[in-house]
Design an enzyme around this catalytic site. Structure first.
Site, PDB file in Angstrom:
ATOM      1  N   LYS A  22       0.863  -1.065   0.051  1.00 42.16           N
ATOM      2  CA  LYS A  22      -0.104  -0.020   0.013  1.00 42.16           C
ATOM      3  C   LYS A  22       0.669   1.141  -0.004  1.00 42.16           C
ATOM      4  O   LYS A  22       0.630   2.176  -0.772  1.00 42.16           O
ATOM      5  CB  LYS A  22      -0.912  -0.029   1.538  1.00 42.16           C
ATOM      6  CG  LYS A  22      -1.533   1.150   1.396  1.00 42.16           C
ATOM      7  CD  LYS A  22      -2.253   1.102   2.696  1.00 42.16           C
ATOM      8  CE  LYS A  22      -1.586   1.912   3.749  1.00 42.16           C
ATOM      9  NZ  LYS A  22      -1.512   3.135   4.000  1.00 42.16           N
ATOM     10  N   ASN A  23       1.966   1.148   0.962  1.00 36.26           N
ATOM     11  CA  ASN A  23       2.671   2.624   0.946  1.00 36.26           C
ATOM     12  C   ASN A  23       3.743   2.748  -0.124  1.00 36.26           C
ATOM     13  O   ASN A  23       4.132   3.815  -0.402  1.00 36.26           O
ATOM     14  CB  ASN A  23       3.497   2.477   2.261  1.00 36.26           C
ATOM     15  CG  ASN A  23       2.580   2.773   3.647  1.00 36.26           C
ATOM     16  OD1 ASN A  23       1.327   2.710   3.349  1.00 36.26           O
ATOM     17  ND2 ASN A  23       3.250   2.426   4.546  1.00 36.26           N
ATOM     18  N   CYS A 126      -5.096   8.171   9.778  1.00 39.97           N
ATOM     19  CA  CYS A 126      -5.348   7.367  11.208  1.00 39.97           C
ATOM     20  C   CYS A 126      -4.941   8.459  12.292  1.00 39.97           C
ATOM     21  O   CYS A 126      -4.473   9.511  12.378  1.00 39.97           O
ATOM     22  CB  CYS A 126      -4.295   6.428  11.374  1.00 39.97           C
ATOM     23  SG  CYS A 126      -4.715   4.973  10.453  1.00 39.97           S
ATOM     24  N   ARG A 131       0.017  14.812  13.101  1.00 41.00           N
ATOM     25  CA  ARG A 131       0.753  14.673  12.089  1.00 41.00           C
ATOM     26  C   ARG A 131       0.958  16.039  11.333  1.00 41.00           C
ATOM     27  O   ARG A 131       0.408  16.222  10.141  1.00 41.00           O
ATOM     28  CB  ARG A 131       0.186  13.683  11.260  1.00 41.00           C
ATOM     29  CG  ARG A 131       0.615  12.407  12.093  1.00 41.00           C
ATOM     30  CD  ARG A 131      -0.552  11.378  11.230  1.00 41.00           C
ATOM     31  NE  ARG A 131       0.377  10.517  10.497  1.00 41.00           N
ATOM     32  CZ  ARG A 131       0.037   9.415   9.721  1.00 41.00           C
ATOM     33  NH1 ARG A 131      -1.275   9.169   9.903  1.00 41.00           N
ATOM     34  NH2 ARG A 131       0.970   8.856   8.742  1.00 41.00           N
ATOM     35  N   ASP A 134       4.613  20.672   8.452  1.00 42.92           N
ATOM     36  CA  ASP A 134       5.807  21.917   8.251  1.00 42.92           C
ATOM     37  C   ASP A 134       6.886  21.414   7.462  1.00 42.92           C
ATOM     38  O   ASP A 134       7.327  22.335   6.769  1.00 42.92           O
ATOM     39  CB  ASP A 134       6.172  22.022   9.888  1.00 42.92           C
ATOM     40  CG  ASP A 134       6.623  20.933  10.447  1.00 42.92           C
ATOM     41  OD1 ASP A 134       6.279  19.707  10.307  1.00 42.92           O
ATOM     42  OD2 ASP A 134       7.789  21.055  11.318  1.00 42.92           O
ATOM     43  N   ASP A 317       4.818   0.293  11.958  1.00 38.41           N
ATOM     44  CA  ASP A 317       3.549  -0.147  11.292  1.00 38.41           C
ATOM     45  C   ASP A 317       3.416  -1.619  11.640  1.00 38.41           C
ATOM     46  O   ASP A 317       2.342  -2.131  11.337  1.00 38.41           O
ATOM     47  CB  ASP A 317       3.603   0.065   9.759  1.00 38.41           C
ATOM     48  CG  ASP A 317       3.226   1.406   9.226  1.00 38.41           C
ATOM     49  OD1 ASP A 317       2.948   2.354  10.124  1.00 38.41           O
ATOM     50  OD2 ASP A 317       3.273   1.750   7.911  1.00 38.41           O
ATOM     51  N   ARG A 409      -8.770  -0.328   4.471  1.00 39.26           N
ATOM     52  CA  ARG A 409      -7.962   0.561   3.946  1.00 39.26           C
ATOM     53  C   ARG A 409      -6.696  -0.072   3.604  1.00 39.26           C
ATOM     54  O   ARG A 409      -5.925   0.355   2.838  1.00 39.26           O
ATOM     55  CB  ARG A 409      -7.617   1.627   5.032  1.00 39.26           C
ATOM     56  CG  ARG A 409      -8.991   2.554   5.157  1.00 39.26           C
ATOM     57  CD  ARG A 409      -8.561   4.014   5.939  1.00 39.26           C
ATOM     58  NE  ARG A 409      -7.250   4.444   5.334  1.00 39.26           N
ATOM     59  CZ  ARG A 409      -6.579   5.029   6.160  1.00 39.26           C
ATOM     60  NH1 ARG A 409      -6.852   5.478   7.534  1.00 39.26           N
ATOM     61  NH2 ARG A 409      -5.417   5.684   5.903  1.00 39.26           N
TER      62      ARG A 409
HETATM   63  C1  UD1 Z   1       4.419   6.913   6.088  1.00 35.35           C
HETATM   64  C2  UD1 Z   1       3.310   5.965   5.994  1.00 35.35           C
HETATM   65  C3  UD1 Z   1       3.160   5.150   7.409  1.00 35.35           C
HETATM   66  C4  UD1 Z   1       4.304   5.124   8.296  1.00 35.35           C
HETATM   67  C5  UD1 Z   1       5.096   6.076   8.226  1.00 35.35           C
HETATM   68  C6  UD1 Z   1       6.270   5.938   9.122  1.00 35.35           C
HETATM   69  C7  UD1 Z   1       2.519   5.702   4.033  1.00 35.35           C
HETATM   70  C8  UD1 Z   1       1.199   5.949   3.229  1.00 35.35           C
HETATM   71  N1  UD1 Z   1       2.246   6.019   5.217  1.00 35.35           N
HETATM   72  O1  UD1 Z   1       3.260   7.882   6.724  1.00 35.35           O
HETATM   73  O2  UD1 Z   1       2.286   4.225   7.185  1.00 35.35           O
HETATM   74  O3  UD1 Z   1       3.607   4.727   9.704  1.00 35.35           O
HETATM   75  O4  UD1 Z   1       5.329   6.901   7.082  1.00 35.35           O
HETATM   76  O5  UD1 Z   1       7.050   4.998   8.654  1.00 35.35           O
HETATM   77  O6  UD1 Z   1       3.349   5.354   3.294  1.00 35.35           O
HETATM   78  N2  UD1 Z   1       6.370  14.837  10.412  1.00 35.35           N
HETATM   79  C9  UD1 Z   1       6.543  16.010  10.975  1.00 35.35           C
HETATM   80  N3  UD1 Z   1       6.305  17.204  10.075  1.00 35.35           N
HETATM   81  C10 UD1 Z   1       6.105  16.788   8.803  1.00 35.35           C
HETATM   82  C11 UD1 Z   1       6.006  15.460   8.322  1.00 35.35           C
HETATM   83  C12 UD1 Z   1       6.104  14.528   9.183  1.00 35.35           C
HETATM   84  O7  UD1 Z   1       6.726  16.487  12.155  1.00 35.35           O
HETATM   85  O8  UD1 Z   1       5.897  17.736   7.813  1.00 35.35           O
HETATM   86  C13 UD1 Z   1       6.561  13.718  11.631  1.00 35.35           C
HETATM   87  C14 UD1 Z   1       5.180  12.859  11.701  1.00 35.35           C
HETATM   88  O9  UD1 Z   1       4.667  13.692  12.527  1.00 35.35           O
HETATM   89  C15 UD1 Z   1       5.937  11.834  12.379  1.00 35.35           C
HETATM   90  C16 UD1 Z   1       7.127  11.584  11.697  1.00 35.35           C
HETATM   91  O10 UD1 Z   1       7.618  12.805  11.097  1.00 35.35           O
HETATM   92  O11 UD1 Z   1       6.148  11.859  13.794  1.00 35.35           O
HETATM   93  C17 UD1 Z   1       7.287  10.379  10.441  1.00 35.35           C
HETATM   94  O12 UD1 Z   1       6.025  10.513   9.732  1.00 35.35           O
HETATM   95  P1  UD1 Z   1       6.121  10.384   8.189  1.00 35.35           P
HETATM   96  O13 UD1 Z   1       7.270   9.453   7.908  1.00 35.35           O
HETATM   97  O14 UD1 Z   1       6.208  11.682   7.510  1.00 35.35           O
HETATM   98  O15 UD1 Z   1       5.010   9.601   7.955  1.00 35.35           O
HETATM   99  P2  UD1 Z   1       3.875   9.419   6.740  1.00 35.35           P
HETATM  100  O16 UD1 Z   1       4.812   9.609   5.336  1.00 35.35           O
HETATM  101  O17 UD1 Z   1       2.669  10.321   6.713  1.00 35.35           O
END
Ligand code: UD1
Length: 430
Positions: A22-23, A126, A131, A134, A317, A409
């Site tokens: 999925k990811n 979720c 999340r 920035d 995950d 999902r």
């Molecule tokens: C993706 C995966 C999710 C997985 C996660 C971490 C998909 C569709 N989803 O989610 O299943 O759990 O990676 O491996 O691939 N953060 C910030 N600011 C930002 C962006 C992120 O502070 O602008 C923080 C998030 O709050 C979190 C951390 O970075 O604490 C990691 O999140 P991130 O790797 O961005 O997760 P996703 O890409 O949303």
């Protein structure tokens, strides 16, 4: 709403074919925005998240084609999607589609790169803690974009002549930021260097596809990615890589129930961290090319500590599923969550099975009990729903899981896959 009913206590025996990730499928689909040509994606998992994104891409003017594979065939074969971006006529991603799933937000990078503008709703997804976005904004601003947030929307404009290559060092590793900036950089002017980027296999899979489309990318799969912008990208055909989280979840299910399960069509190197933790618990695993055999004897597993980390560490995950597994292990296990601030919603649901878990900030301490008892429970997020299935498969008696839309999902035909291996699991329509 549908419910899943499980009668626990059956060991899992047999073979499970692993679906596409999925990811990886989600960012790969957004790459269809980057070209006038046709992107053909194979081995796409059959999931509502994928269909939600298909609807969003269709609303932008992408010609979306979809070929669903028959249910009675190979359950991991997946679907084929074709995306043609020749007639994109909108750069607007509305709240009702983006709020269902965070990855929809990732259309921001490709829209901005190809059309110089985008208006994308702030994301949902979720309930696993705040999340923020920035890092997306800072990264795109470094590439020259002007960004404003207004009434829940991110409104972005590229400079005249398009985005400009830049060196972007993220303060933390983010998968979505890496996908977004990598896609944006493929059509930017000059070189972009992404430092402290995510090295997850799904990032590498996206880069491999973009390279087939004509992008110039080096270093994907490491923490520094270099992208030389090109004028345009073309269509390509790409097979989505196998889902390491699905494979890890089934491995934990077999470890929980006992029996002998072969996971087929996996890339074992992508779940090495989970396999090594399972070995530490006393689970036997054997890797043979693209198959992994998981076997557990009659003895209780050993409580084992885990800390979630970015790849190649233990994935967040799989944290909930591993917690389920530890509920009946011998002794205590400390499970520390370092990626998301509030990813322990499953703890109170696991307690309904009789699990003994205490929470201390970012750490859950699981005190292993002899056995779980079936219970009515509620899925709180996508991965936690798999944790409840794992607990239900091993618990004595009947379990019903509600809010299974979370499961749909992210897990492709999970009841069919498990019931073919001996699980007593059914879906009840309401
Ligand atoms: C993706 C995966 C999710 C997985 C996660 C971490 C998909 C569709 N989803 O989610 O299943 O759990 O990676 O491996 O691939 N953060 C910030 N600011 C930002 C962006 C992120 O502070 O602008 C923080 C998030 O709050 C979190 C951390 O970075 O604490 C990691 O999140 P991130 O790797 O961005 O997760 P996703 O890409 O949303």
């Amino acid at each position: 709403m549908d419910k899943i009913k499980i009668i626990g206590g059956q060991p899992l025996n047999g073979r499970i074919s692993i679906s596409g990730a999925k990811n990886a499928a989600l960012p790969l689909m957004t790459a269809g925005i980057l070209t006038e040509g046709t992107l053909r994606l194979e081995h796409v998992p059959h999931l509502t998240d994928v269909r939600t994104l298909g609807t969003l891409l269709g609303s932008l003017g992408i010609d979306v084609g979809y070929d669903e594979r028959p249910l009675n065939g190979d359950l991991g074969a997946g679907d084929v999607w074709t995306l043609n971006g020749a007639n994109i006529n909108s750069q607007f991603a509305p709240y009702d589609l983006v709020s269902k799933m965070r990855a929809s937000f990732w259309v921001l990078g490709p829209l901005l790169a190809r059309f110089g503008q985008a208006k994308v709703s702030l994301p949902g997804g979720c309930a696993i803690g705040a999340r923020p976005v920035d890092l997306y904004i800072k990264g795109l601003q470094a590439m020259g974009a002007e960004i404003e947030i207004d009434e829940g929307y991110v409104i972005a404009k590229a400079p005249k002549g398009g985005l400009v290559g830049a060196t972007v060092r993220s303060k933390m590793v983010s998968v979505g930021v890496t996908h977004t900036l990598m896609m944006a950089a493929t059509l930017a002017n000059g070189e972009t260097v992404l430092e402290n980027s995510a090295s997850e296999p799904e990032v590498k899979d996206l880069a491999d596809c973009l390279i087939k489309m004509g992008a110039r990318i080096e270093g994907a799969g490491t923490s520094t990615i270099r992208i030389q912008g090109v004028d345009s990208l073309m269509g390509a055909t790409h097979r989505v890589l196998p889902d390491r989280i699905e494979a890890g979840s089934f491995a934990m299910a077999a470890a929980m129930t006992g029996g002998e399960l072969t996971l087929c069509g996996v890339k074992h190197e992508t779940i090495e961290s989970a396999l090594s933790v399972l070995r530490a618990c006393g689970v036997h695993s054997e890797v043979n090319e693209d198959e992994i055999l998981i076997r557990r004897n009659e003895e209780r597993l050993l409580g084992t500590n885990v800390v979630t980390q970015v790849y190649p560490g233990f994935p967040t995950d799989l944290q909930a599923q591993f917690m389920s597994l530890m509920t009946t292990a011998k002794g205590d296990s400390d499970i520390t969550e370092t990626i998301f601030e509030n990813r322990f919603m499953h703890v109170q649901e696991l307690a309904r099975f009789g699990a003994d878990i205490s929470l201390h900030g970012d750490k859950a301490i699981v005190h292993g009990v002899e056995r779980l008892k079936g219970a009515p429970v509620m899925a709180s997020d996508l991965r936690a729903s798999a944790a409840l299935i794992i607990a239900g498969l091993a618990a004595e008696g009947e379990t019903t899981i509600s809010r299974v839309y979370h499961l749909d999902r992210g897990f492709d035909r999970i009841e069919e896959k498990l019931s073919r291996c001996g699980a007593l699991i059914t879906r009840e329509k309401e």
